[in-house]
Design a protein around this motif. Structure first.
Motif: not given
Length: 194
Positions: A11-15, A17-29, A103-106
């Motif tokens: 969960d933490i690993t995927l999250s 990676l998800g934040l890294i990959i989706l950082a720009i789309p999330m900023l746009i949102i 998720i990263i915070k546990g």
């Protein structure tokens, strides 16, 4: 081993990676939310987590600022408090993405019982079977999301949550994750009142 170590690790690993990959789309949102309506881009609210301990959940804001105080939880897509951008975020479940921080915070998992408000469990607090849902971390998504989603009754949701905790495994999480993708793509059962 899976439920006590590997699940959290995955969960933490995927999250991360998800934040890294989706950082720009999330900023746009976040920017689109700010342009669409007044208020913060992120919605924060106290929910019940593992062991019925409260934590602050993060989501993209889909309703007008202070919407909960003005009318509680939205049950219909025609709720006037839901913003234009919010309708899209809810339908696509993109409003859930900030929960990767939880998720990263546990505090949460990718798959697990959905975190609910404390008062929503008051009626069932003496039901040991339903309380079993709190023996696992809450999730961004759960088994009820595969088909019923928001149309599930509390009893259906809590029973499915308890059953999930009983059967928690990598195979089940894998099945739920990809089952939810289909549900989101079809835009099924986003609200209690369709």
């Amino acid at each position: 081993m899976y439920r006590h170590f590997f699940k959290a690790f995955i969960d933490i690993t995927l999250s991360v990676l998800g934040l890294i990959i989706l950082a720009i789309p999330m900023l746009i949102i976040a920017l689109v939310i700010k342009c669409d309506s007044k208020g913060p881009a992120l919605f924060k609210q106290k929910r019940l987590g593992k062991g019925q301990k409260e934590f602050t959940v993060y989501k993209f804001r889909t309703m007008c600022d202070h919407a909960f105080e003005k009318g509680g939880v939205a049950s219909s897509e025609h709720d006037m408090r839901i913003t234009k951008v919010g309708k899209i975020l809810r339908k696509t479940s993109l409003d859930e993405l900030p929960q990767m921080l939880n998720i990263i915070k546990g505090e949460m998992a990718i798959i697990g019982p959905r975190p609910i408000l404390a008062f929503e469990f008051d009626e069932y607090k003496d039901n040991a079977r339903y309380a079993h849902r709190y023996d696992a971390k809450p999730g961004m998504f759960c088994t009820v999301d595969i088909d019923l989603r928001a149309t599930a009754t509390r009893e259906q949701q809590f029973e499915m949550d308890a059953e999930y905790v009983d059967k928690m495994s990598f195979g089940l999480d894998f099945k739920v994750f990809f089952g939810i993708i289909k549900t989101v793509v079809l835009g099924k059962n986003v609200y209690k009142e369709q």
